[in-house]
Scaffold this motif. Structure first.
Motif, short mmCIF file in Angstrom:
data_model
loop_
_atom_site.label_atom_id
_atom_site.label_comp_id
_atom_site.label_asym_id
_atom_site.label_seq_id
_atom_site.Cartn_x
_atom_site.Cartn_y
_atom_site.Cartn_z
N GLY A 45 0.81 -1.22 0.00
CA GLY A 45 0.00 0.00 0.00
C GLY A 45 0.84 1.26 0.00
O GLY A 45 0.44 2.29 -0.54
N MET A 46 2.04 1.18 0.58
CA MET A 46 2.93 2.35 0.61
C MET A 46 3.46 2.69 -0.78
O MET A 46 3.94 3.80 -1.01
CB MET A 46 4.10 2.13 1.57
CG MET A 46 3.71 2.15 3.03
SD MET A 46 3.06 3.73 3.59
CE MET A 46 4.57 4.65 3.82
N GLY A 47 3.37 1.77 -1.70
CA GLY A 47 3.80 2.05 -3.06
C GLY A 47 3.03 3.19 -3.70
O GLY A 47 3.51 3.84 -4.64
N ASN A 48 1.84 3.47 -3.19
CA ASN A 48 1.02 4.55 -3.71
C ASN A 48 1.62 5.94 -3.48
O ASN A 48 1.14 6.91 -4.05
CB ASN A 48 -0.39 4.49 -3.12
CG ASN A 48 -1.20 3.37 -3.72
OD1 ASN A 48 -1.43 3.34 -4.93
ND2 ASN A 48 -1.64 2.45 -2.89
N VAL A 49 2.65 6.03 -2.66
CA VAL A 49 3.27 7.34 -2.41
C VAL A 49 3.85 7.93 -3.70
O VAL A 49 4.05 9.14 -3.78
CB VAL A 49 4.34 7.31 -1.29
CG1 VAL A 49 3.72 6.85 0.02
CG2 VAL A 49 5.53 6.45 -1.67
N ILE A 50 4.08 7.10 -4.70
CA ILE A 50 4.62 7.64 -5.96
C ILE A 50 3.62 8.57 -6.65
O ILE A 50 3.99 9.35 -7.51
CB ILE A 50 5.06 6.54 -6.95
CG1 ILE A 50 3.88 5.68 -7.39
CG2 ILE A 50 6.17 5.72 -6.35
CD1 ILE A 50 4.19 4.76 -8.53
N TRP A 51 2.34 8.50 -6.27
CA TRP A 51 1.31 9.37 -6.86
C TRP A 51 1.23 10.73 -6.17
O TRP A 51 0.53 11.62 -6.66
CB TRP A 51 -0.07 8.71 -6.79
CG TRP A 51 -0.14 7.33 -7.37
CD1 TRP A 51 -0.62 6.23 -6.73
CD2 TRP A 51 0.23 6.91 -8.68
NE1 TRP A 51 -0.54 5.14 -7.56
CE2 TRP A 51 -0.02 5.54 -8.77
CE3 TRP A 51 0.78 7.56 -9.79
CZ2 TRP A 51 0.24 4.80 -9.91
CZ3 TRP A 51 1.05 6.82 -10.93
CH2 TRP A 51 0.77 5.46 -10.98
N MET A 52 1.92 10.91 -5.05
CA MET A 52 1.82 12.18 -4.32
C MET A 52 2.36 13.33 -5.17
O MET A 52 3.24 13.13 -6.02
CB MET A 52 2.57 12.08 -2.99
CG MET A 52 1.94 11.06 -2.04
SD MET A 52 2.86 10.85 -0.51
CE MET A 52 2.32 12.32 0.37
N ASP A 53 1.85 14.53 -4.93
CA ASP A 53 2.25 15.71 -5.69
C ASP A 53 3.62 16.18 -5.22
O ASP A 53 3.77 16.69 -4.11
CB ASP A 53 1.22 16.82 -5.52
CG ASP A 53 1.49 18.03 -6.39
OD1 ASP A 53 2.54 18.06 -7.09
OD2 ASP A 53 0.66 18.96 -6.38
N MET A 54 4.62 16.01 -6.06
CA MET A 54 5.99 16.35 -5.69
C MET A 54 6.45 17.64 -6.36
O MET A 54 7.64 17.90 -6.47
CB MET A 54 6.91 15.20 -6.06
CG MET A 54 6.59 13.97 -5.27
SD MET A 54 7.62 12.59 -5.74
CE MET A 54 6.44 11.26 -5.55
N THR A 55 5.51 18.45 -6.80
CA THR A 55 5.87 19.67 -7.52
C THR A 55 6.02 20.88 -6.60
O THR A 55 6.44 21.93 -7.07
CB THR A 55 4.82 20.00 -8.60
OG1 THR A 55 3.55 20.21 -7.97
CG2 THR A 55 4.72 18.86 -9.62
N LEU A 56 5.66 20.74 -5.34
CA LEU A 56 5.74 21.87 -4.40
C LEU A 56 7.10 21.86 -3.71
O LEU A 56 7.31 21.15 -2.73
CB LEU A 56 4.61 21.78 -3.38
CG LEU A 56 3.20 21.68 -3.96
CD1 LEU A 56 2.19 21.41 -2.86
CD2 LEU A 56 2.86 22.95 -4.71
N GLU A 57 8.04 22.62 -4.22
CA GLU A 57 9.40 22.61 -3.70
C GLU A 57 9.48 22.98 -2.23
O GLU A 57 10.28 22.44 -1.48
CB GLU A 57 10.29 23.56 -4.50
CG GLU A 57 10.63 23.04 -5.87
CD GLU A 57 11.60 23.97 -6.58
OE1 GLU A 57 12.37 24.68 -5.91
OE2 GLU A 57 11.58 23.97 -7.82
N ASN A 58 8.67 23.94 -1.78
CA ASN A 58 8.75 24.40 -0.39
C ASN A 58 7.94 23.54 0.57
O ASN A 58 7.99 23.76 1.78
CB ASN A 58 8.29 25.85 -0.30
CG ASN A 58 9.21 26.78 -1.08
OD1 ASN A 58 10.40 26.51 -1.19
ND2 ASN A 58 8.66 27.85 -1.61
#
Length: 113
Positions: A57-70
């Protein structure tokens, strides 16, 4: 753990919704059913933090929004302890590979316990 997290969120005036993910959702007919891949994507894309045990289930972290640098996505993963004697006892090494190892380079604020 869920109630403790919710109390701390309330204390710090966090407005995010605490969601318990089990791979299912309630359909329009009111019946519980497995989430589609799109629904899983949408749920994890909207998550600011994922907290959970080591597992698929932790594999779903790849879908998190990683575009917010701050404000990178936050991940807290519960991993196997050194005294584990369960079915994964062969993973008792301090070199057990966590999802951070698998996804090195992704901009997570990652912690494991």
């Amino acid at each position: 753990i869920m109630s403790l997290i919710q109390r701390i969120m309330d204390r710090h005036h966090r407005v995010e919704k605490l969601v318990e993910y089990d791979g299912t959702t309630v359909g329009k007919d009111g019946d519980k059913r497995p989430m589609s891949i799109l629904e899983q994507f949408q749920l994890f894309r909207s998550a600011s933090t994922v907290i959970g045990p080591h597992g698929t289930g932790m594999g779903n972290v790849i879908w998190m929004d990683m575009t917010l640098e701050n404000d990178p996505p936050k991940v807290v993963e519960f991993t196997l302890g050194p005294l584990n004697v369960g079915s994964f006892g062969h993973l008792r090494s301090p070199f057990t590979k966590t999802y951070a190892f698998k996804y090195w380079g992704l901009p997570f604020d990652y912690h494991h316990m």
